[in-house]
Design a protein around this motif. Structure first.
Motif, PDB file in Angstrom:
ATOM      1  N   LYS A 250       0.850  -1.212   0.000  1.00 36.40           N
ATOM      2  CA  LYS A 250       0.000   0.000   0.000  1.00 36.40           C
ATOM      3  C   LYS A 250       0.882   1.258   0.000  1.00 36.40           C
ATOM      4  CE  LYS A 250      -4.096  -1.953   2.221  1.00 36.40           C
ATOM      5  NZ  LYS A 250      -4.682  -2.241   3.534  1.00 36.40           N
ATOM      6  N   CYS A 251       1.936   1.203   0.803  1.00 33.46           N
ATOM      7  CA  CYS A 251       2.855   2.365   0.811  1.00 33.46           C
ATOM      8  C   CYS A 251       3.393   2.631  -0.594  1.00 33.46           C
ATOM      9  CB  CYS A 251       4.026   2.119   1.761  1.00 33.46           C
ATOM     10  SG  CYS A 251       3.530   2.035   3.474  1.00 33.46           S
ATOM     11  N   LEU A 252       3.809   1.547  -1.269  1.00 33.17           N
ATOM     12  CA  LEU A 252       4.348   1.706  -2.629  1.00 33.17           C
ATOM     13  C   LEU A 252       3.287   2.288  -3.549  1.00 33.17           C
ATOM     14  CD1 LEU A 252       6.433  -1.576  -3.055  1.00 33.17           C
ATOM     15  CD2 LEU A 252       7.328   0.746  -3.098  1.00 33.17           C
ATOM     16  N   ALA A 253       2.035   1.781  -3.397  1.00 39.01           N
ATOM     17  CA  ALA A 253       0.952   2.295  -4.245  1.00 39.01           C
ATOM     18  C   ALA A 253       0.760   3.779  -3.977  1.00 39.01           C
ATOM     19  CB  ALA A 253      -0.337   1.524  -3.958  1.00 39.01           C
ATOM     20  N   GLY A 254       0.802   4.168  -2.687  1.00 40.20           N
ATOM     21  CA  GLY A 254       0.618   5.576  -2.336  1.00 40.20           C
ATOM     22  C   GLY A 254       1.717   6.444  -2.931  1.00 40.20           C
ATOM     23  N   LEU A 255       2.972   5.951  -2.806  1.00 40.59           N
ATOM     24  CA  LEU A 255       4.104   6.722  -3.352  1.00 40.59           C
ATOM     25  C   LEU A 255       3.971   6.858  -4.862  1.00 40.59           C
ATOM     26  CD1 LEU A 255       7.064   5.192  -1.319  1.00 40.59           C
ATOM     27  CD2 LEU A 255       6.144   7.494  -1.089  1.00 40.59           C
ATOM     28  N   ALA A 256       3.575   5.745  -5.514  1.00 41.42           N
ATOM     29  CA  ALA A 256       3.472   5.767  -6.977  1.00 41.42           C
ATOM     30  C   ALA A 256       2.414   6.760  -7.423  1.00 41.42           C
ATOM     31  CB  ALA A 256       3.160   4.375  -7.504  1.00 41.42           C
ATOM     32  N   SER A 257       1.234   6.754  -6.749  1.00 42.27           N
ATOM     33  CA  SER A 257       0.187   7.667  -7.218  1.00 42.27           C
ATOM     34  C   SER A 257       0.491   9.101  -6.800  1.00 42.27           C
ATOM     35  CB  SER A 257      -1.189   7.216  -6.720  1.00 42.27           C
ATOM     36  OG  SER A 257      -1.113   6.919  -5.344  1.00 42.27           O
ATOM     37  N   GLY A 258       1.254   9.272  -5.698  1.00 43.23           N
ATOM     38  CA  GLY A 258       1.594  10.634  -5.284  1.00 43.23           C
ATOM     39  C   GLY A 258       2.708  11.239  -6.126  1.00 43.23           C
ATOM     40  N   LEU A 259       3.632  10.399  -6.578  1.00 46.05           N
ATOM     41  CA  LEU A 259       4.782  10.912  -7.353  1.00 46.05           C
ATOM     42  C   LEU A 259       4.532  10.878  -8.848  1.00 46.05           C
ATOM     43  CD1 LEU A 259       7.712   9.254  -5.404  1.00 46.05           C
ATOM     44  CD2 LEU A 259       7.327  11.695  -5.633  1.00 46.05           C
ATOM     45  N   ARG A 260       3.600  10.020  -9.266  1.00 48.84           N
ATOM     46  CA  ARG A 260       3.335   9.838 -10.699  1.00 48.84           C
ATOM     47  C   ARG A 260       4.616   9.576 -11.497  1.00 48.84           C
ATOM     48  NH1 ARG A 260      -1.928  12.575 -12.902  1.00 48.84           N
ATOM     49  NH2 ARG A 260      -3.346  11.830 -11.309  1.00 48.84           N
ATOM     50  N   LYS A 261       4.818  10.387 -12.545  1.00 48.04           N
ATOM     51  CA  LYS A 261       5.955  10.125 -13.444  1.00 48.04           C
ATOM     52  C   LYS A 261       7.280  10.027 -12.687  1.00 48.04           C
ATOM     53  CE  LYS A 261       4.761   9.930 -17.751  1.00 48.04           C
ATOM     54  NZ  LYS A 261       4.894   8.637 -18.367  1.00 48.04           N
ATOM     55  N   LYS A 262       7.370  10.794 -11.597  1.00 52.94           N
ATOM     56  CA  LYS A 262       8.655  10.824 -10.887  1.00 52.94           C
ATOM     57  C   LYS A 262       8.968   9.492 -10.239  1.00 52.94           C
ATOM     58  CE  LYS A 262       7.702  15.632  -9.878  1.00 52.94           C
ATOM     59  NZ  LYS A 262       6.286  15.690  -9.505  1.00 52.94           N
ATOM     60  N   PHE A 263       7.932   8.645 -10.113  1.00 55.97           N
ATOM     61  CA  PHE A 263       8.169   7.324  -9.535  1.00 55.97           C
ATOM     62  C   PHE A 263       8.756   6.376 -10.583  1.00 55.97           C
ATOM     63  CE2 PHE A 263       7.065   3.062  -8.089  1.00 55.97           C
ATOM     64  CZ  PHE A 263       7.332   3.127  -6.723  1.00 55.97           C
ATOM     65  N   GLY A 264       8.626   6.782 -11.853  1.00 53.82           N
ATOM     66  CA  GLY A 264       9.058   5.899 -12.952  1.00 53.82           C
ATOM     67  C   GLY A 264      10.477   5.385 -12.791  1.00 53.82           C
ATOM     68  N   THR A 265      11.349   6.191 -12.189  1.00 56.99           N
ATOM     69  CA  THR A 265      12.749   5.784 -12.016  1.00 56.99           C
ATOM     70  C   THR A 265      12.871   4.514 -11.180  1.00 56.99           C
ATOM     71  OG1 THR A 265      12.652   7.594 -10.462  1.00 56.99           O
ATOM     72  CG2 THR A 265      14.193   7.801 -12.217  1.00 56.99           C
ATOM     73  N   TYR A 266      11.935   4.350 -10.242  1.00 55.78           N
ATOM     74  CA  TYR A 266      12.061   3.219  -9.317  1.00 55.78           C
ATOM     75  C   TYR A 266      11.237   2.007  -9.768  1.00 55.78           C
ATOM     76  CZ  TYR A 266      13.252   7.417  -6.695  1.00 55.78           C
ATOM     77  OH  TYR A 266      13.789   8.615  -6.319  1.00 55.78           O
ATOM     78  N   ALA A 267      10.381   2.220 -10.812  1.00 58.32           N
ATOM     79  CA  ALA A 267       9.452   1.158 -11.201  1.00 58.32           C
ATOM     80  C   ALA A 267      10.178  -0.143 -11.525  1.00 58.32           C
ATOM     81  CB  ALA A 267       8.636   1.622 -12.401  1.00 58.32           C
ATOM     82  N   GLY A 268      11.265  -0.018 -12.307  1.00 56.97           N
ATOM     83  CA  GLY A 268      11.982  -1.219 -12.746  1.00 56.97           C
ATOM     84  C   GLY A 268      12.498  -2.063 -11.585  1.00 56.97           C
ATOM     85  N   GLN A 269      12.815  -1.418 -10.452  1.00 60.28           N
ATOM     86  CA  GLN A 269      13.347  -2.191  -9.319  1.00 60.28           C
ATOM     87  C   GLN A 269      12.235  -2.928  -8.584  1.00 60.28           C
ATOM     88  OE1 GLN A 269      15.419   0.634  -6.814  1.00 60.28           O
ATOM     89  NE2 GLN A 269      15.665   1.906  -8.602  1.00 60.28           N
ATOM     90  N   VAL A 270      11.046  -2.302  -8.522  1.00 61.39           N
ATOM     91  CA  VAL A 270       9.992  -2.822  -7.648  1.00 61.39           C
ATOM     92  C   VAL A 270       9.150  -3.890  -8.336  1.00 61.39           C
ATOM     93  CG1 VAL A 270       8.045  -2.138  -6.215  1.00 61.39           C
ATOM     94  CG2 VAL A 270       9.929  -0.562  -6.547  1.00 61.39           C
ATOM     95  N   VAL A 271       8.873  -3.681  -9.643  1.00 67.07           N
ATOM     96  CA  VAL A 271       7.932  -4.570 -10.343  1.00 67.07           C
ATOM     97  C   VAL A 271       8.336  -6.048 -10.270  1.00 67.07           C
ATOM     98  CG1 VAL A 271       6.974  -5.108 -12.610  1.00 67.07           C
ATOM     99  CG2 VAL A 271       6.982  -2.760 -11.785  1.00 67.07           C
ATOM    100  N   PRO A 272       9.616  -6.412 -10.544  1.00 67.27           N
ATOM    101  CA  PRO A 272       9.943  -7.849 -10.477  1.00 67.27           C
ATOM    102  C   PRO A 272       9.624  -8.442  -9.100  1.00 67.27           C
ATOM    103  CG  PRO A 272      11.767  -6.595 -11.402  1.00 67.27           C
ATOM    104  CD  PRO A 272      10.764  -5.609 -10.928  1.00 67.27           C
ATOM    105  N   THR A 273       9.878  -7.685  -8.046  1.00 69.95           N
ATOM    106  CA  THR A 273       9.621  -8.194  -6.685  1.00 69.95           C
ATOM    107  C   THR A 273       8.132  -8.426  -6.487  1.00 69.95           C
ATOM    108  OG1 THR A 273      11.441  -6.767  -6.037  1.00 69.95           O
ATOM    109  CG2 THR A 273      10.160  -7.737  -4.256  1.00 69.95           C
TER     110      THR A 273
END
Length: 2018
Positions: A342-365
């Motif tokens: 949920k925290c990750l979801a919150g960060l993703a929707s709060g940061l939007r595009k700026k979260f894109g940098t971290y997407a590649g690390q989190v998605v496989p997990t």
């Protein structure tokens, strides 16, 4: 009343300011009428009222104020300049009108505000109204809110920016005043109409009652969106459309408008970002690692609360996300897992595009965690991954998703598919291109067949969603393998799917909005273009934006459609049995045909084939049973058919069936084997290839190629293999590269490369060449591991293809072509794009390694360690991992964050290392890099702000490497780039802007987010750093080409008025130089332009971009130059002044002020004014120049010169040209200012101005030259550097003019001072400028000699030589030419001057010098006529080299001598008239020239020997008929042809030399050229050995003939001892090496008459051993033996033959011992023993080398006795030498018998005599003799005395006297002695004239105390010798008989007219020998200047004969001229 009458008379504008209110009222009324009357909106009348309008609206009298408001409204509506008053007037309205009780006043105030909005001033008005909301007076607040509401209602949400309004709205709801709250409510309702639910989040915190009221109001609103009803001036087209609609009452564009408004505002945009990182609990990271789950839970709860904020401030969330990821992946407590999700979801929707940098690390997990069964966890993970998906793109995640699609766990597979289904809903056709869809469909199809039902269902849903989004047509090609049942299920799912946008076609409007803030961030005007176009265009758009396939999955985008569509039909055909085939065939073929198919008689079989062919030709396509027919053909004898005619027909029929029928892959499989078998057949091969091509057309080339290649390499037939590869190479060109799966046959190509058969290898290399055309550099990576020799061949092939573009395909796969007509036409475009460009495609073909596992947590912690050494170790490990893997997948674990940290490391070395790793990463990862742009790419940009230039340069290189792989789109998306530009770092800003200015012109489309950079760009335009301002100006046009002028102009609204004016002026300027967008490339796919670095596309694409860039650059700068002036000039000059101007212009344009220039120079020296020194002209320089000019330039001219319109500049320069002559004196007095103004123009890009400038400058410098004016330092320093900038201009015509000006400049300013400016120019980044400056330097050196090189020649040349290694070819060539020019001036000394060069650069230089030596003879002989002009400044680059100082002024002679040219004789008494170059004049019949008058001169003086300088340049006569014509240059030329790669050329040259060698009287001309000739011959021998012999295409007879010529020539040469002895040691070594290699070449024996050839070689070797200088040959053999023993790889036979030669030479020693320089021989033996000490020698397999050496030393000791120990003088550290010890032993052992055993009795007497004479006396006598030889007059006498002295004391040692002289002097003395000897003995074999050698050989001793000591040259040579390992101090012996030359036919008879095939090969050459050759030339030239007596060309024995000869020649010339 009296008072009234006073003001009644005043003008209107003064009335308006009157203190009496009535006067003002009257003024306002009249002004109102006036404003309504003026028709011209640009009338000057408006300007009078600019400052008054604020007073109109703020009048203190209410009555007057009302009228004032009306007048102001009229002014704003009609005046062009009204916009300037916006801020002050609206501010006045808010404070002084909105508080009025009268409704009319408020109404007018609001109208004024709306009118300002209409004239494009919305932002300013809105800002003022928002400021009004803070006013304490509630009336003002209410009216401001009302005005905002009206503005929004009328103009709509696109013009009134809602974000700031919504931000202050909640505050108004809290007001105590009800009126304010009510008005706020009305405003909220109005806003809701426009943005709907986006308004809810910002208002969620207002009073619940108010919210409820609002909700009620909102519900009542109509569902249709409102429309804009009032329009801006720039929207008149929309206004017309709107009015037309109103008139019709139509609703046509409802749908379209609705979408516009829906996507226009995103609630997220209206929110304030919250910064949460600082609010995190301090102990979060400790707690999250705690063992107790409760503590971990506390930590997560804190984060969860913070993450609920709907919009978060950007920051470094890396550590937080890593911690959460760890919990998701590894925590055992599922509750915590879901909390972390949920925290990750919150960060993703709060940061939007700026979260894109971290997407590649989190998605496989998260995907891995889907194995969890608990619904609450799964749901939380789904929410998280969905939120993350919206921050990035499907392309970026594709690799990770595909990675889990074949996971063993069904839950993971199911959830991955469901995630895809949900993601697809947010996609459109544009964001889901084929390249992305294809791998997903392939994976989903596997899952459709999965055993688990939930996995199947999920896959169906995903495929159904994809089908719904992109349409059936796009998905069907991927579903060909599914049966109907499954297809129906997918369609069923598709029907159920509800897309995010609610409808299929437009790709989900709001979905797009949710997913891509990028689209929203662009101003709404762009929105319709994104979603509105109908479907068909969108597919096309999708092709352009999608670009190439994203990741390493081998999806050949190119082949996708073509291949699949053809498969879709063919795969279904089943194999038929033979019986069925026979039945089918019987139905269509005549019975007789079938019966005779397998007849034993070939004629019947042939007849059967003919019938078969006729039947096929007439058969209907639909009826043709292809498989049956080809099976009939394959029936016995089938492909084993022995008769070639039958076989040819059979193969032809196969091609016919393939072309005419419905041919399937099944049918193809039947025949391919047979076709492949016959490909190599001489008679049937053509037909077989035709068949293969036909099958390629129907079954697609990729499939056919794969089959054919695998089949042929399963066979062992090399002919077939070679021909198949040739066919494939050709087919690729015909079909294009689309869909070729390189991996499929790359291994077979490797096999072919290793084949023993050369034809197969050649074919493989040719095929690779064709593939290279399409694939580019990545292809080579497959072959990195091949052997170097093979790799070199491959590289050579690639080199040939360099720069070629692949041919357009001429054949297409038929099925694909027919199916894809219609609306799938775009498919071709994409296929062609990917196939043609190929660059990206090939990256997908490369096998990639996953290095994710190697990036361990230990490694990551190492990289982040506190100790820099450990951090460095970590980085080293990463670099090693990447280089080992070569190509990697996009998965690199936690490396991005670790490397990001290192980019900001305090240790700069580590920063640079990290950048290097990132470059490595880019190459290794290829397109997969895109997903790391945000995480790792943007931090690279941050490094551009580093203060160290080398770090910035490295960062820029890294950035380019990344962009090459990723394209620009990813970089420009989101706010990252604008955030970087916000940093106020001048370095970062200038680098980023420079980079953008270079990249943007190459793009066809850019993301809307580019708009976010505009405020930063404007800030940079006013940055305090000049470079930043310059770069920002350069970038302005490139931004404008994408965003448009209007948008950028609108964005200036937010600037301060002062800034705005300046920026708008720059925008205007940029508008004129805005580059056009690049056209859609024909082949290169991808609208991003740089998105795919395909070679084919990027090369041409980058060029126009750069040109645009170059053009746009200085244009912008000019603004700064003329900006201030523009404002001044435009404002100051009212129209009425025009007439007066014309009268002014008649006066002088320059005013002569005495001493003004001196005063300016003084001021600059005292630093009272700015020094004229800048990179780009800043305002202060321009202002200073204007001030200085004002005193001495006509006012009107100055106004023209600083006008912002370039046409005025052209006009002004025109006037200056006209007055140049008449006002020359005044021009000179203002020269410094004129030149300074011109430097400003060099920064313009307007070519018209530039050409005019250059025209003026040429005339100016010509005038200065005529006036004998010399530029001052001050003038030159402020002009020349800027002129040199223009020498690098891209346009030829400009460069040419600048070069011409530089030439003229040297006449008015010393060349030696121009030189340093040019040297500075060579440091430029512009390669054209570097090249041109180097060329110019070369010309200066040629024209003015080495003296121009400042500060010193050595320093300058070292700097010039650096450019030999430049990346740019033109710069390299220019540098080489310049050094060659120096070589031409000072010869060999050049090597000393240039210092140490790399081996590669040195070899290039030597090659060039050698080539220039070859070219010079062919120089056009037209010198004489141009001589005079060249004296001033040679125009021809070679002129200085060609000039004859004979025709120079006497005072120039010294310079000529210094320049190392052939000076004429230094004999004082010869008149100059005879120093003509007679050879040159005689040959040049064409031109008339005046002859000097010969009559007036006494001829007596001419009885002295006449010295005519040897012509250095002349046309070559290839024959040596006339000794007078056979100059050194002719010989040089012919010798150079001996080494030619073309056999015939070489034979011709050898024949000519043979002619000379066979005539004893002529042979002497070869003297001095022996080494040179031998080197050429050795090179030819090597060439034959390495190339010609290996070339099967060459006739062996030609090679034999060439060998015969070479050996014949050598035999002639070595039969003449005088010539043979000239061969130096190094050359003899190479020669012996070549001859022995030839003797051992087994291939020679295979040639006819090979044995005879070997016998000749044997004879030649013996001749060489006997006739050469014995010291040299002995030395050469010792070195050769040493080399052959060191290289163990060599053949043992080689060493054996060398030793046999040594024995032979040793046998001659008793006769030759006196002629041998023992010191040198012993030095060589010493060196040999150093490499092979006694012990090591004994360890060799054979003891022969040891014995050989012992024998040699023993013989020497035997012959010389104890004296041998005196000859160790050249050995350093004698005590350590093994040799000395050995010699002592031998001497001791043999006692003192050696003296008695001497063979020659007279030696003993010699020794005694010597003993009797005191050494001192000997020394004196010899010194006297050598003095005579060295003097002019007594040379002959000296030689005679020396000869007699040697006769008398035969054992005298001349070494001490000769060793310090040049080689030339030694051979001269030796030759002289031989001549005397032969004269005395009566042989007279050699012409007496040759006593003084023809070659200008000289003693370097001179009569007048030796101005140049020999030691100087000796020293130089010694250095060169040491550098090259050359030892050449041989002392030649005297006398020695000569064998008679063998009688044999002349070589010319061997020449045949048949040309041979030229084989191109690199010219091998020995540096050693080359140095020798050039050294001699060098000495020869130098000696000419040491006043030597020997540089003569005596043509016959007596002076009288000479005179006669001369007279005759002059008569002949005279008669020819008449």
């Amino acid at each position: 009343m009296g008072d009234d009458s006073e003001w009644m008379k005043l003008p209107i504008d003064q009335k308006c300011e009157h203190k009496v209110w009535k006067a003002r009222l009257n003024g306002y009324e009249e002004a109102l009428k006036l404003f309504q009357r003026i028709e011209d909106e640009k009338s000057s009348e408006w300007g009078k009222y600019l400052g008054l309008i604020k007073k109109f609206v703020t009048d203190s009298n209410a009555v007057a104020q009302l009228k004032g408001l009306e007048a102001a409204l009229a002014f704003i509506e009609n005046a062009h300049v009204a916009g300037k008053t916006t801020g002050e007037v609206v501010s006045g309205v808010v404070t002084k009108v909105f508080n009025q009780p009268k409704a009319r006043a408020k109404e007018l105030g609001t109208d004024i505000c709306l009118m300002y909005i209409e004239i494009e001033k919305a932002e300013v008005v809105q800002d003022e109204l928002l400021k009004g909301l803070d006013n304490k007076n509630p009336k003002i607040v209410v009216t401001c809110i009302e005005a905002l509401r009206k503005a929004l209602s009328e103009f709509g949400s696109k013009i009134v920016t809602l974000k700031p309004v919504v931000k202050v709205l909640p505050k108004q709801f809290e007001s105590r005043e009800k009126a304010v709250r009510d008005e706020a409510k009305l405003l909220a309702v109005e806003i809701y109409k426009w943005i709907r639910d986006a308004l809810r989040p910002p208002l969620q915190n207002i009073n619940s009652v108010q919210l409820k009221e609002l909700e009620e109001e909102w519900v009542k609103l109509p569902s249709s969106p409102p429309k804009q009803s009032r329009f801006l001036r720039s929207q008149q087209d929309l206004k017309a459309k709107f009015e037309q609609q109103q008139a019709q009452g139509g609703e046509q564009s409802d749908g379209e408008d609705e979408e516009e408004t829906v996507t226009a505002v995103d609630p997220y945009e209206l929110l304030e970002a919250v910064e949460i990182l600082s609010k995190m609990p301090k102990d979060f990271y400790d707690k999250i690692e705690a063992k107790k789950w409760q503590e971990r839970k506390e930590a997560l709860e804190a984060i969860e609360a913070l993450a609920k904020n709907p919009k978060l401030e950007n920051g470094d969330y890396g550590d937080l996300i890593r911690a959460l990821k760890k919990v998701v992946g590894k925590d055992a407590n599922v509750m915590l897992v879901s909390m972390a999700a949920k925290c990750l979801a919150g960060l993703a929707s709060g940061l939007r595009k700026k979260f894109g940098t971290y997407a590649g690390q989190v998605v496989p997990t998260i995907l891995e965690k889907f194995k969890e069964k608990k619904p609450q966890v799964v749901q939380a993970l789904q929410e998280a991954i969905d939120a993350i998906f919206l921050t990035t793109t499907l392309q970026n995640l594709s690799e990770d998703i595909l990675g889990v699609m074949d996971n063993k766990n069904p839950s993971i597979k199911q959830q991955a598919s469901l995630f895809l289904a949900r993601s697809f809903r947010h996609c459109t056709q544009a964001t889901l291109p084929k390249s992305v869809l294809k791998p997903f469909c392939a994976a989903l199809i596997k899952q459709v067949n999965d055993s688990a039902p939930e996995v199947r269902d999920a896959a169906f849903e995903a495929l159904g969603t994809a089908m719904k989004v992109v349409g059936e047509k796009a998905v069907n090609p991927f579903l060909t393998d599914l049966d109907k049942l499954k297809l129906d299920k997918i369609k069923e799912c598709a029907d159920k799917v509800e897309l995010a946008g609610g409808k299929k076609g437009a790709g989900g409007g709001s979905g797009g909005g949710d997913k891509k803030p990028a689209a929203r961030a662009a101003p709404p005007a762009e929105a319709p273009s994104k979603s509105a176009p109908p479907k068909k265009n969108q597919t096309a758009a999708s092709k352009s934006s999608a670009g190439p396939p994203k990741k390493g999955k081998p999806s050949s985008a190119a082949g996708g459609k073509t291949k699949k569509s053809s498969d879709s039909k063919e795969l279904t055909e089943t194999e038929l049995s033979v019986e069925v085939c026979e039945d089918l065939a019987a139905g269509v073929l005549p019975a007789s045909c079938l019966q005779q198919l397998d007849s034993a008689n070939w004629k019947e079989r042939l007849a059967s084939m003919e019938e078969f062919q006729r039947a096929v030709e007439t058969m209907d396509k639909a009826q043709m049973p292809c498989q049956a027919l080809v099976r009939m053909l394959a029936k016995k004898p089938g492909w084993k058919e022995t008769n070639f005619q039958v076989m040819q027909m059979k193969l032809h029929i196969v091609a016919l069936i393939a072309q005419r029928g419905q041919f399937s892959k099944t049918s193809a499989s039947v025949v391919l084997d047979g076709l492949v078998d016959k490909v190599g057949d001489v008679k049937c091969g053509g037909n077989a290839k035709e068949g293969l091509t036909a099958i390629g057309q129907v079954c697609s080339l990729p499939w056919t190629a794969e089959q054919v290649v695998s089949m042929v390499f399963a066979q062992k037939n090399p002919k077939n293999q070679a021909e198949t590869l040739n066919w494939l190479a050709n087919a690729m060109k015909e079909f294009g590269f689309a869909g070729i799966n390189v991996k499929a046959f790359i291994n077979n190509v490797k096999t072919a490369l290793g084949a023993t058969n050369p034809a197969v290898r050649t074919a493989a290399i040719t095929l690779l060449g064709v593939m290279y055309l399409y694939m580019g550099a990545p292809l080579r990576m497959f072959f990195e591991d091949e052997k170097p020799a093979l790799l070199a061949q491959i590289d050579a092939e690639f080199e040939k293809m360099q720069g070629q573009s692949p041919p357009a395909p001429i054949r297409f796969t038929k099925k694909a072509a027919t199916e894809e007509e219609g609306d799938d036409g775009e498919e071709h475009e994409e296929d062609g794009g990917a196939g043609g460009g190929g660059g990206q495609d090939t990256m997908d073909l490369l096998p990639r390694t996953d290095i994710g596992d190697k990036i361990t947590s230990d490694l990551v912690s190492k990289i982040g360690d506190k100790n820099w050494k450990i951090r460095k170790e970590g980085l080293d490990e990463v670099a090693a991992i990447i280089s080992e893997a070569k190509f990697i997948t996009a998965n690199i674990g936690e490396l991005p964050l670790a490397l990001k940290g290192r980019l900001s490391d305090s240790n700069k070395i580590l920063v640079q290392q990290s950048l290097t790793i990132l470059q490595q990463l880019a190459t290794a990862m290829g397109p997969g890099l895109k997903q790391h742009v945000k995480a790792l790419g943007i931090p690279i940009i941050t490094v551009l702000g580093d203060s160290k230039p080398n770090v910035r340069a490295a960062a820029l290189t890294t950035l380019q490497a990344w962009v090459e792989q990723t394209g620009m789109k990813e970089w420009l998306e989101g706010e990252d780039l604008s955030e970087e530009l916000k940093r106020e770092n001048p370095f970062l800003r200038q680098e980023v802007l420079g980079w953008l200015a270079e990249k943007l012109p190459t793009l066809r489309t850019v993301p809307g987010d580019l708009m976010l950079c505009i405020p930063q760009l404007y800030a940079c335009l006013e940055d305090r750093n000049g470079d930043v301002r310059k770069k920002a100006q350069d970038a302005l046009p490139t931004f404008m080409m994408h965003l448009g002028y209007d948008k950028m102009n609108k964005a200036t609204g937010k600037l301060k008025p002062a800034s705005k004016d300046q920026v708008v002026a720059m925008l205007e300027k940029a508008r004129t130089v805005m580059p056009a967008k690049p056209a859609a490339p024909a082949k290169a796919g991808g609208g991003k332009g740089t998105a795919e670095p395909s070679r084919a596309a990027s090369a041409p694409r980058s060029q126009p971009a750069n040109e645009d860039f170059a053009d746009s650059k200085p244009e912008a700068k000019k603004v700064r130059g003329g900006g201030a002036a523009k404002k001044g000039a435009a404002a100051k000059k009212p129209a009425a002044k025009g007439v007066k101007d014309d009268e002014d212009k008649s006066g002088p344009i320059f005013i002569l002020v005495p001493n003004a220039k001196e005063q300016r120079i003084k001021e600059e020296k005292q630093l009272k004014i700015l020094k004229w020194n800048f990179n780009t002209p800043r305002d202060e320089y321009v202002e200073q120049l204007k001030t200085q000019m004002s005193t001495c330039f006509a006012k009107w001219l100055q106004d023209e010169l600083f006008h912002f319109d370039f046409q005025r500049h052209v006009k002004a320069i025109g006037v200056m040209i006209e007055r140049l002559e008449s006002e020359s004196e005044a021009t000179i007095s203002c020269l410094d200012l004129i030149l300074k103004w011109f430097t400003l123009r060099f920064f313009d890009t307007n070519t018209t101005v530039l050409m005019k400038v250059l025209e003026y400058l040429k005339l100016l410098f010509a005038m200065l030259n005529r006036e004998n004016y010399h530029l001052t330092e001050y003038e030159a320093n402020s002009f020349v550097p800027y002129l040199i900038l223009k020498v690098g201009e891209s346009k030829d015509v400009v460069r040419k003019d600048v070069r011409a000006i530089l030439t003229m400049l040297c006449k008015v300013y010393p060349a030696s001072k121009v030189f340093p400016f040019l040297m500075d120019g060579t440091k430029s980044k512009n390669s054209k400028q570097r090249a041109e400056c180097l060329e110019e330097l070369g010309c200066l050196i040629e024209g003015y000699g080495m003296n121009v090189c400042q500060p010193t020649p050595a320093k300058s040349l070292k700097e010039i030589a650096v450019h030999i290694g430049d990346r740019d070819t033109s710069v390299r060539n220019a540098a080489l030419n310049t050094v060659v020019a120096v070589y031409n001036v000072c010869g060999e000394q050049v090597y000393k001057l240039i210092g140490n060069l790399s081996e590669k650069d040195m070899s290039m230089l030597e090659e060039r010098i050698k080539r220039s030596a070859k070219k010079t003879p062919a120089a056009p002989p037209k010198q004489t006529a141009t001589e005079r002009s060249q004296r001033e400044h040679p125009t021809n680059p070679n002129a200085t080299f060609l000039r004859k100082p004979a025709q120079e002024d006497p005072n120039k002679l010294n310079q000529a001598r210094q320049n190392a040219q052939h000076s004429e004789s230094s004999h004082p008494s010869i008149p100059k008239e005879f120093q003509l170059d007679l050879d040159m004049i005689e040959m040049d019949q064409s031109r008339v020239c005046e002859l000097p008058d010969l009559v007036q001169h006494k001829l007596d003086e001419l009885l002295e020997p006449i010295m005519i300088p040897e012509p250095k340049m002349r046309a070559v006569s290839p024959h040596f008929d006339d000794l007078h014509n056979s100059t050194a240059s002719t010989i040089n030329f012919v010798i150079s042809q001996v080494a030619s790669g073309d056999i015939n050329t070489s034979i011709q040259a050898l024949a000519q030399i043979d002619e000379v060698l066979r005539q004893e009287d002529k042979a002497e001309v070869m003297s001095g050229h022996i080494d040179q000739f031998l080197i050429a011959t050795i090179m030819q021998l090597r060439l034959i050995y390495s190339t010609h012999m290996a070339d099967d295409r060459l006739d062996k007879k030609d090679i034999f003939k060439l060998y015969s010529c070479i050996i014949g020539n050598m035999l002639s040469l070595f039969s003449m001892e005088s010539l043979a002895r000239e061969a130096s040691m190094g050359v003899l070594k190479d020669l012996m090496h070549g001859l022995i290699t030839l003797m051992l070449d087994a291939r020679v024996e295979d040639i006819e008459e090979g044995q005879q050839l070997l016998r000749s070689v044997n004879l030649l070797v013996v001749r060489v051993l006997e006739k050469s200088d014995q010291t040299n040959i002995l030395s050469a053999l010792l070195v050769l033996l040493q080399d052959s023993l060191v290289t163990t790889a060599g053949s043992p036979m080689f060493s054996e033959l060398v030793m046999k030669c040594l024995w032979r030479v040793t046998r001659f020693l008793p006769e030759t011992i006196n002629n041998i320089n023992l010191d040198r021989i012993l030095l060589d033996v010493h060196n040999f023993l150093k490499v092979f000490p006694k012990e090591k020698l004994k360890q060799l397999k054979s003891d022969v080398p040891h014995r050989t050496l012992k024998t040699l030393l023993h013989t020497l000791c035997k012959l010389t006795g104890a004296k041998i120990l005196d000859h160790l003088s050249m050995i350093e550290n004698r005590n350590e030498s093994e040799l000395e010890a050995h010699l002592r032993r031998v001497v001791k052992h043999s006692g003192n018998l050696s003296g008695l055993k001497c063979d020659r009795g007279n030696e003993k007497t010699g020794l005694r005599t010597e003993d009797r004479m005191s050494k001192a006396k000997v020394s004196d006598i010899l010194t006297e003799i050598f003095k005579k030889i060295g003097s002019k007059e007594n040379t002959k006498e000296g030689l005679t005395e020396l000869y007699e002295y040697k006769q008398k004391y035969s054992d005298v040692d001349l070494e001490p006297f000769l060793k310090n002289t040049s080689q030339f002097f030694q051979s001269y003395v030796e030759r002289g002695l031989r001549m005397i000897e032969s004269e005395r003995e009566g042989k007279a074999r050699i012409q007496p004239s040759a006593v003084i050698p023809q070659h200008g050989a000289d003693s370097t001793l001179s009569s007048n105390n030796e101005e140049l000591k020999p030691a100087v040259y000796y020293e130089r040579l010694k250095i060169l010798r040491q550098r090259q390992g050359l030892e050449n101090t041989s002392r030649q012996g005297i006398g020695g008989g000569e064998d008679e030359p063998q009688q044999r036919p002349p070589i010319s008879s061997l020449l045949s007219s048949k040309p041979s095939v030229a084989s191109s090969t690199d010219m091998l050459h020995s540096k050693l020998s080359q140095l020798k050759e050039s050294r001699e030339l060098y000495q020869q030239e130098h000696n000419a200047h040491s006043h030597s007596p020997t540089h003569t060309h005596t043509r016959s024995a007596s002076p009288a004969a000479n005179l006669d000869d001369l007279k005759k020649r002059l008569e002949r010339i005279k008669s020819n001229r008449q």
